[in-house]
Design a protein around this motif. Structure first.
Motif, short mmCIF file in Angstrom:
data_model
loop_
_atom_site.label_atom_id
_atom_site.label_comp_id
_atom_site.label_asym_id
_atom_site.label_seq_id
_atom_site.Cartn_x
_atom_site.Cartn_y
_atom_site.Cartn_z
N ALA A 1 0.83 -1.21 0.00
CA ALA A 1 0.00 0.00 0.00
C ALA A 1 0.87 1.25 0.00
CB ALA A 1 -0.93 0.00 1.20
N LEU A 2 1.98 1.21 0.71
CA LEU A 2 2.91 2.34 0.71
C LEU A 2 3.47 2.57 -0.68
CD1 LEU A 2 4.45 4.51 2.31
CD2 LEU A 2 6.12 2.73 2.92
N ALA A 3 3.88 1.51 -1.36
CA ALA A 3 4.41 1.63 -2.72
C ALA A 3 3.36 2.18 -3.66
CB ALA A 3 4.90 0.27 -3.20
N ASP A 4 2.15 1.66 -3.60
CA ASP A 4 1.08 2.14 -4.47
C ASP A 4 0.75 3.60 -4.20
OD1 ASP A 4 0.90 -0.33 -5.70
OD2 ASP A 4 -0.97 -0.91 -4.71
N THR A 5 0.72 3.98 -2.94
CA THR A 5 0.40 5.36 -2.58
C THR A 5 1.47 6.32 -3.09
OG1 THR A 5 -0.82 4.61 -0.63
CG2 THR A 5 -0.14 6.92 -0.65
N LEU A 6 2.72 5.96 -2.92
CA LEU A 6 3.80 6.82 -3.41
C LEU A 6 3.80 6.91 -4.93
CD1 LEU A 6 6.56 5.75 -0.89
CD2 LEU A 6 5.71 8.10 -1.22
N ALA A 7 3.60 5.79 -5.60
CA ALA A 7 3.57 5.80 -7.07
C ALA A 7 2.37 6.60 -7.57
CB ALA A 7 3.52 4.37 -7.60
N LEU A 8 1.22 6.46 -6.94
CA LEU A 8 0.04 7.20 -7.35
C LEU A 8 0.19 8.68 -7.05
CD1 LEU A 8 -2.72 7.22 -8.63
CD2 LEU A 8 -3.69 6.49 -6.43
N TYR A 9 0.84 9.00 -5.95
CA TYR A 9 1.14 10.41 -5.65
C TYR A 9 1.96 11.02 -6.78
CZ TYR A 9 3.71 14.40 -3.91
OH TYR A 9 4.29 15.65 -3.79
N MET A 10 3.01 10.34 -7.19
CA MET A 10 3.88 10.88 -8.23
C MET A 10 3.13 11.03 -9.55
SD MET A 10 6.88 12.03 -8.57
CE MET A 10 7.13 13.01 -10.04
N LYS A 11 2.31 10.03 -9.89
CA LYS A 11 1.54 10.12 -11.13
C LYS A 11 0.54 11.28 -11.07
CE LYS A 11 0.14 6.49 -13.51
NZ LYS A 11 -0.65 5.33 -13.98
N THR A 12 -0.10 11.44 -9.92
CA THR A 12 -1.09 12.51 -9.77
C THR A 12 -0.42 13.88 -9.89
OG1 THR A 12 -2.42 11.05 -8.36
CG2 THR A 12 -2.92 13.40 -8.27
N LYS A 13 0.77 14.02 -9.30
CA LYS A 13 1.52 15.29 -9.45
C LYS A 13 1.95 15.48 -10.89
CE LYS A 13 2.44 18.05 -6.79
NZ LYS A 13 1.69 19.24 -6.27
N ASN A 14 2.37 14.42 -11.56
CA ASN A 14 2.74 14.50 -12.96
C ASN A 14 1.57 15.07 -13.76
OD1 ASN A 14 3.52 13.99 -15.67
ND2 ASN A 14 3.14 11.82 -15.49
N PHE A 15 0.39 14.52 -13.55
CA PHE A 15 -0.78 14.98 -14.29
C PHE A 15 -1.15 16.41 -13.88
CE2 PHE A 15 -2.57 10.44 -15.17
CZ PHE A 15 -1.51 10.20 -16.03
N HIS A 16 -0.99 16.75 -12.62
CA HIS A 16 -1.21 18.12 -12.14
C HIS A 16 -0.32 19.10 -12.92
CE1 HIS A 16 -1.19 21.54 -9.34
NE2 HIS A 16 0.12 21.40 -9.27
N TRP A 17 0.92 18.72 -13.11
CA TRP A 17 1.87 19.61 -13.79
C TRP A 17 1.62 19.68 -15.30
CZ3 TRP A 17 5.92 16.47 -10.79
CH2 TRP A 17 6.10 17.00 -9.51
N HIS A 18 1.11 18.61 -15.89
CA HIS A 18 1.05 18.51 -17.35
C HIS A 18 -0.34 18.56 -17.97
CE1 HIS A 18 5.10 16.83 -16.42
NE2 HIS A 18 5.39 17.70 -17.37
N VAL A 19 -1.39 18.65 -17.16
CA VAL A 19 -2.73 18.70 -17.73
C VAL A 19 -2.87 19.97 -18.58
CG1 VAL A 19 -3.85 19.88 -15.77
CG2 VAL A 19 -5.18 18.34 -17.25
N ALA A 20 -3.61 19.83 -19.67
CA ALA A 20 -3.85 20.97 -20.56
C ALA A 20 -5.25 20.85 -21.14
CB ALA A 20 -2.81 20.98 -21.69
N GLY A 21 -5.75 21.94 -21.64
CA GLY A 21 -7.05 21.93 -22.30
C GLY A 21 -8.05 22.82 -21.59
N PRO A 22 -9.29 22.77 -22.06
CA PRO A 22 -10.31 23.70 -21.54
C PRO A 22 -10.66 23.49 -20.06
CG PRO A 22 -11.25 22.21 -23.20
CD PRO A 22 -9.78 21.96 -23.16
N ARG A 23 -10.39 22.31 -19.52
CA ARG A 23 -10.67 22.05 -18.10
C ARG A 23 -9.42 22.17 -17.25
NH1 ARG A 23 -13.25 16.52 -17.49
NH2 ARG A 23 -11.61 15.95 -18.93
N PHE A 24 -8.39 22.82 -17.78
CA PHE A 24 -7.10 22.91 -17.11
C PHE A 24 -7.23 23.30 -15.64
CE2 PHE A 24 -3.84 25.76 -15.47
CZ PHE A 24 -2.78 24.88 -15.37
N ARG A 25 -7.84 24.43 -15.37
CA ARG A 25 -7.87 24.94 -13.99
C ARG A 25 -8.53 23.95 -13.04
NH1 ARG A 25 -7.28 28.74 -10.38
NH2 ARG A 25 -8.97 29.40 -9.01
N ASP A 26 -9.71 23.45 -13.40
CA ASP A 26 -10.42 22.53 -12.51
C ASP A 26 -9.62 21.24 -12.26
OD1 ASP A 26 -12.57 24.26 -12.23
OD2 ASP A 26 -13.71 23.32 -13.85
N LEU A 27 -9.07 20.67 -13.33
CA LEU A 27 -8.30 19.43 -13.17
C LEU A 27 -6.98 19.68 -12.46
CD1 LEU A 27 -9.03 17.66 -16.57
CD2 LEU A 27 -10.05 17.21 -14.32
#
Length: 153
Positions: free
Chosen positions: A19-45
């Protein structure tokens, strides 16, 4: 907590470290998407991904400390996280916002399954403290799935 037999403790610690490994990996992926999301829903996402990442990182220490309270060792490096996680890497920074949402929803479902394994292992050995706290982690995970799922409609 009663003194656990070695096999019982190994099962609980293995589940917690997973669970620790999954949480850390999911944290990193979520931050990755936070940094790289683009498009008309940018702000909300962008904001939702950041909120979800903060929630994930907020559970990391508690998971690690549950391992240590069982007098065992936690994950120690990116390599151990990689070897224990069920969350797949996503290095494509150009995927669509919809694909990001769907992937995070599915990954949170994967994390939820892992957390249920922790709950089952804790109940099996009578670790009431871990059993109780993992209920909160499951609830948080279910809320993230709900928000992400509603975003796909």
């Amino acid at each position: 907590m009663a003194e656990l037999g070695n096999n019982a403790k190994v099962g609980l610690v293995t589940a917690l470290n997973g669970a620790l490994a999954d949480t850390l990996a999911l944290y990193m992926k979520t931050k990755n998407f936070h940094w790289h999301v683009a498009g008309p829903r940018f702000r909300d996402l962008h904001l939702m991904f950041d909120e979800q990442a903060a929630q994930l990182i907020g559970t990391v220490d508690a998971i690690g400390e549950r391992v240590r309270k069982n007098d065992e060792y936690t994950l120690t490096s990116i390599g151990t996280i990689r070897s224990e996680t069920r969350i797949k890497d996503q290095d494509d920074v150009t995927i669509s916002a919809d694909a990001m949402v769907a992937e995070l929803r599915d990954d949170n479902r994967t994390l939820r399954k892992r957390l249920v394994e922790v709950k089952d292992a804790a109940d099996e050995v009578g670790d009431n403290a871990t059993s109780g706290i993992v209920d909160d982690w499951i609830d948080q995970c279910e809320e993230r799935v709900w928000f992400l799922n509603q975003t796909t409609k």
